[in-house]
Design an enzyme around this catalytic site. Structure first.
Site, PDB file in Angstrom:
ATOM      1  N   ARG A  61       0.824  -1.224   0.000  1.00 38.34           N
ATOM      2  CA  ARG A  61       0.000   0.000   0.000  1.00 38.34           C
ATOM      3  C   ARG A  61       0.849   1.261   0.000  1.00 38.34           C
ATOM      4  O   ARG A  61       0.547   2.225  -0.677  1.00 38.34           O
ATOM      5  CB  ARG A  61      -0.876   0.012   1.249  1.00 38.34           C
ATOM      6  CG  ARG A  61      -1.947  -1.049   1.182  1.00 38.34           C
ATOM      7  CD  ARG A  61      -3.246  -0.524   1.764  1.00 38.34           C
ATOM      8  NE  ARG A  61      -4.165  -1.645   1.892  1.00 38.34           N
ATOM      9  CZ  ARG A  61      -4.510  -2.172   3.043  1.00 38.34           C
ATOM     10  NH1 ARG A  61      -4.060  -1.660   4.171  1.00 38.34           N
ATOM     11  NH2 ARG A  61      -5.322  -3.186   3.085  1.00 38.34           N
ATOM     12  N   LYS A 165       1.365 -19.688   3.967  1.00 36.69           N
ATOM     13  CA  LYS A 165       0.423 -20.131   4.980  1.00 36.69           C
ATOM     14  C   LYS A 165       0.075 -18.984   5.912  1.00 36.69           C
ATOM     15  O   LYS A 165       0.867 -18.048   5.973  1.00 36.69           O
ATOM     16  CB  LYS A 165       0.985 -21.338   5.727  1.00 36.69           C
ATOM     17  CG  LYS A 165       1.985 -21.007   6.841  1.00 36.69           C
ATOM     18  CD  LYS A 165       2.386 -22.242   7.558  1.00 36.69           C
ATOM     19  CE  LYS A 165       1.805 -22.317   8.939  1.00 36.69           C
ATOM     20  NZ  LYS A 165       2.419 -21.423   9.936  1.00 36.69           N
ATOM     21  N   ASP A 194       4.643 -24.569   2.376  1.00 34.57           N
ATOM     22  CA  ASP A 194       4.846 -25.034   3.744  1.00 34.57           C
ATOM     23  C   ASP A 194       6.359 -25.046   3.871  1.00 34.57           C
ATOM     24  O   ASP A 194       7.015 -25.930   3.318  1.00 34.57           O
ATOM     25  CB  ASP A 194       4.267 -26.440   3.935  1.00 34.57           C
ATOM     26  CG  ASP A 194       4.430 -26.902   5.377  1.00 34.57           C
ATOM     27  OD1 ASP A 194       5.519 -26.679   5.939  1.00 34.57           O
ATOM     28  OD2 ASP A 194       3.485 -27.471   5.934  1.00 34.57           O
ATOM     29  N   HIS A 195       6.921 -24.044   4.539  1.00 28.87           N
ATOM     30  CA  HIS A 195       8.372 -23.873   4.427  1.00 28.87           C
ATOM     31  C   HIS A 195       9.155 -25.066   4.976  1.00 28.87           C
ATOM     32  O   HIS A 195      10.313 -25.251   4.648  1.00 28.87           O
ATOM     33  CB  HIS A 195       8.823 -22.547   5.057  1.00 28.87           C
ATOM     34  CG  HIS A 195       8.926 -22.575   6.553  1.00 28.87           C
ATOM     35  ND1 HIS A 195       7.843 -22.446   7.371  1.00 28.87           N
ATOM     36  CD2 HIS A 195       9.996 -22.719   7.377  1.00 28.87           C
ATOM     37  CE1 HIS A 195       8.240 -22.508   8.632  1.00 28.87           C
ATOM     38  NE2 HIS A 195       9.542 -22.674   8.673  1.00 28.87           N
ATOM     39  N   LYS A 199      13.117 -27.352   3.819  1.00 27.19           N
ATOM     40  CA  LYS A 199      14.300 -27.622   4.651  1.00 27.19           C
ATOM     41  C   LYS A 199      15.038 -28.843   4.109  1.00 27.19           C
ATOM     42  O   LYS A 199      14.417 -29.858   3.785  1.00 27.19           O
ATOM     43  CB  LYS A 199      13.864 -27.875   6.113  1.00 27.19           C
ATOM     44  CG  LYS A 199      13.323 -26.633   6.815  1.00 27.19           C
ATOM     45  CD  LYS A 199      12.973 -26.930   8.260  1.00 27.19           C
ATOM     46  CE  LYS A 199      12.181 -25.798   8.891  1.00 27.19           C
ATOM     47  NZ  LYS A 199      12.976 -24.742   9.490  1.00 27.19           N
ATOM     48  N   GLU A 233       9.724 -25.283  20.220  1.00 29.07           N
ATOM     49  CA  GLU A 233      10.390 -23.978  20.069  1.00 29.07           C
ATOM     50  C   GLU A 233      10.593 -23.364  21.441  1.00 29.07           C
ATOM     51  O   GLU A 233       9.760 -23.552  22.335  1.00 29.07           O
ATOM     52  CB  GLU A 233       9.490 -23.023  19.286  1.00 29.07           C
ATOM     53  CG  GLU A 233       9.133 -23.475  17.909  1.00 29.07           C
ATOM     54  CD  GLU A 233       8.243 -22.436  17.249  1.00 29.07           C
ATOM     55  OE1 GLU A 233       8.792 -21.471  16.719  1.00 29.07           O
ATOM     56  OE2 GLU A 233       7.011 -22.577  17.289  1.00 29.07           O
ATOM     57  N   ASP A 252      -1.470 -23.326  13.478  1.00 24.42           N
ATOM     58  CA  ASP A 252      -0.173 -22.741  13.109  1.00 24.42           C
ATOM     59  C   ASP A 252       0.846 -23.815  12.725  1.00 24.42           C
ATOM     60  O   ASP A 252       1.637 -23.615  11.809  1.00 24.42           O
ATOM     61  CB  ASP A 252       0.345 -21.915  14.293  1.00 24.42           C
ATOM     62  CG  ASP A 252       1.588 -21.109  13.956  1.00 24.42           C
ATOM     63  OD1 ASP A 252       1.592 -20.462  12.888  1.00 24.42           O
ATOM     64  OD2 ASP A 252       2.552 -21.119  14.745  1.00 24.42           O
ATOM     65  N   HIS A 257       2.892 -28.152   9.226  1.00 26.11           N
ATOM     66  CA  HIS A 257       4.227 -28.737   9.370  1.00 26.11           C
ATOM     67  C   HIS A 257       4.177 -30.158   9.952  1.00 26.11           C
ATOM     68  O   HIS A 257       4.811 -31.076   9.432  1.00 26.11           O
ATOM     69  CB  HIS A 257       5.122 -27.874  10.261  1.00 26.11           C
ATOM     70  CG  HIS A 257       5.174 -26.425   9.869  1.00 26.11           C
ATOM     71  ND1 HIS A 257       5.093 -25.995   8.563  1.00 26.11           N
ATOM     72  CD2 HIS A 257       5.302 -25.293  10.610  1.00 26.11           C
ATOM     73  CE1 HIS A 257       5.180 -24.671   8.527  1.00 26.11           C
ATOM     74  NE2 HIS A 257       5.293 -24.222   9.755  1.00 26.11           N
ATOM     75  N   LYS A 357       5.274 -23.902  22.042  1.00 29.84           N
ATOM     76  CA  LYS A 357       6.141 -22.725  22.194  1.00 29.84           C
ATOM     77  C   LYS A 357       6.601 -22.689  23.647  1.00 29.84           C
ATOM     78  O   LYS A 357       5.951 -23.250  24.527  1.00 29.84           O
ATOM     79  CB  LYS A 357       5.367 -21.452  21.842  1.00 29.84           C
ATOM     80  CG  LYS A 357       5.013 -21.373  20.347  1.00 29.84           C
ATOM     81  CD  LYS A 357       4.819 -19.944  19.896  1.00 29.84           C
ATOM     82  CE  LYS A 357       4.421 -19.837  18.436  1.00 29.84           C
ATOM     83  NZ  LYS A 357       5.545 -20.008  17.498  1.00 29.84           N
TER      84      LYS A 357
END
Ligand code: BG6
Length: 506
Positions: A61, A165, A194-195, A199, A233, A252, A257, A357
């Site tokens: 924007r 995602k 989906d990163h 990997k 994580e 998430d 994943h 997390k």
């Protein structure tokens, strides 16, 4: 004949160079672009893997001049690139082809179209365009509409779209988003990220299983006792509460994943390493995962939310005290569950999945625990130190693979202890692995969708996760808290203990 003219004689690096093309990044001035996309593009430029003629057009924007946009990107790449310091010469020749167009005003898409035509025309490019949606999901629909309405994807070359995602919020919204995308793009033009699939170590799951003959015969219910997949994580929600507080760990990480990792571990061998063959097998096994019935949700899933605690010796806040999180939020930051796959290979073998997390350690790993020897010839006393044979695929950090087995302790008489046979990525290859985004951007530019999720996969993943979230929402299961820096709520230990098993401590 030149060397590069013959694909069979081109080296692996040359054969991966895409055709001249333009990358259009929506959300070009945003966080993902700064942290991931631009550093990945710079590193591709550094490795000379970008096409000989390559344009990047960022759009968002805000009103920004090209020069300011490039300056901002230079700062971001200097901070987030995996290789440092920045090679200024490479950066300059890359940045010369980076432009910015604001799409914040009415007529913005028209200007974008004109700019693309002009820049591509000047460079004699065929109009191959990769549109990258790096914006909040609420903008996906309007952007795709804008692309369609202004004919941006109708060129003499190819056009593709990369979608980040979260791909929907549940099955209905994922279907709706695919429908919107399909108004402009065919499914084979849609690249859903989906990163995790980018990997190196995740791709290595397929290599380990299907390039070697020794593991596959053991990869069945006959020899595998159970599988544990962990995505842990130490980070908390950080600055992402606006998104995360509506998503939670199930949307998430579990929906994408974790289920993708499970699919790669459990799928049948594909007939080839190509996009449809691999994804056909993944979707087949995803369809074979037994959906958790509403009544079983309390016994086979656990959710939790982090409370205050300590991470690496530092006091951290609880989830409800984090910025932009409602003080009475019931969003889960931890999920554990047990799944079964109803097929010949896996009938009766539990797959335990967990993610959280604020865990004590960052660790993503897949542990395949094998059954015990059918008959123990050694005395109970000799074998007291023997643990189950386990093959652990360490996705991150300390990327590698280890196999645990029993060995004789070098003393008189028989005493057995478990030891590890270890493969460590860094030590074996002595090169830094590319970042997932480098791999994925390059694949999308080359039109290889093997490492992207297909519509049917994503929808099947929602079919598995939606009923669990619905049952939680209906109040059928508690939301226990766990101290930050612990391995999750005690309920998760009970979940696996009921089956006579324990979670691994990565
Ligand atoms: C993202 C999630 O998809 O994956 C984040 O949205 C999570 O919440 C991240 O932190 C984990 O990715 P990685 O590559 O750091 O393991």
């Amino acid at each position: 004949m030149t060397l590069t003219a013959n694909p069979l004689r081109a080296g692996p690096r040359l054969s991966r160079i895409p055709e001249p093309s333009t990358l259009v990044i929506f959300g070009g001035s945003g966080d993902l672009s700064a942290r991931k996309l631009m550093p990945a593009l710079y590193n591709l430029a550094l490795q000379r893997l970008l096409p000989p003629t390559f344009l990047v057009v960022g759009t968002a924007r805000a009103q920004l001049a090209d020069a300011l946009f490039r300056d901002e990107l230079h700062k971001a790449v200097s901070e987030f690139s995996r290789t440092k310091p920045i090679n200024e010469e490479v950066w300059r020749s890359f940045a010369d082809h980076v432009h910015y167009v604001s799409t914040g005003t009415s007529g913005g898409y028209g200007v974008l179209g004109d700019t693309l035509n002009r820049l591509e025309g000047e460079l004699g490019m065929p109009g191959n365009r990769l549109f990258y949606l790096a914006t909040p999901p609420s903008a996906y629909g309007p952007i795709v509409h804008g692309i369609g309405a202004h004919g941006l994807a109708r060129t003499n070359g190819w056009s593709r779209v990369v979608v980040e995602k979260p791909f929907g919020n549940d099955l209905a919204s994922a279907v709706d988003l695919s429908e919107k995308l399909h108004e402009v793009f065919r499914e084979d033009q849609v690249f859903r990220i989906d990163h995790y699939l980018g990997k190196e170590t995740v791709q290595n799951i397929l290599v380990l299983r299907f390039a070697n003959a020794i593991f596959e015969p053991l990869w069945t219910r006959q020899y595998v006792d159970h599988v544990q997949i962990t995505v842990a994580e130490t980070l908390g929600v950080e600055e992402r509460a606006g998104y995360y507080d509506h998503a939670g760990a199930s949307r998430d990480v579990v929906q994408n994943h974790l289920l993708q990792l499970m699919a790669l571990v459990a799928m049948e061998p594909p007939i080839a390493f190509d996009a449809n063959a691999v994804r056909d097998e993944k979707v087949k096994v995803l369809r074979a995962i037994r959906p958790i019935a509403t009544d079983d949700v309390p016994n086979t899933t656990v959710r939790g939310q982090y409370a205050p605690g300590f991470i690496e010796g530092m006091a951290v806040r609880g989830y409800r005290e984090e910025d932009d999180v409602a003080p009475n939020s019931t969003t889960e930051t931890y999920v554990a569950m047990r799944l079964f796959i109803d097929n010949w290979r896996w009938e009766g073998t539990p797959f335990y999945l967990r993610t959280g997390k604020r865990m004590p350690k960052r660790s993503t790993e897949i542990a395949i625990q094998f059954r015990s020897a059918p008959h123990q010839v050694f005395s109970r006393e000799s074998a007291a130190g023997l643990e189950p044979n386990t093959l652990v695929l360490r996705i991150q950090p300390d990327e590698g693979i280890s196999l645990k087995f029993g060995a004789k302790v070098p003393v008189q008489g028989i005493r057995i202890r478990s030891v590890n046979m270890d493969f460590v990525y860094g030590a074996s290859f002595m090169v830094d692995a590319p970042d997932a985004y480098e791999t994925l951007i390059l694949d999308a530019l080359r039109g290889d969708a093997t490492l992207f999720t297909r519509r049917d996969e994503v929808e099947q993943q929602w079919r598995l996760v939606d009923p669990i979230i619905d049952a939680w929402r209906a109040g059928q299961i508690d939301l226990p808290t766990y101290a930050s820096g612990s391995w999750g709520p005690t309920e998760a230990d009970l979940l696996i203990a009921r089956d006579g098993r324990t979670w691994r401590q990565p």
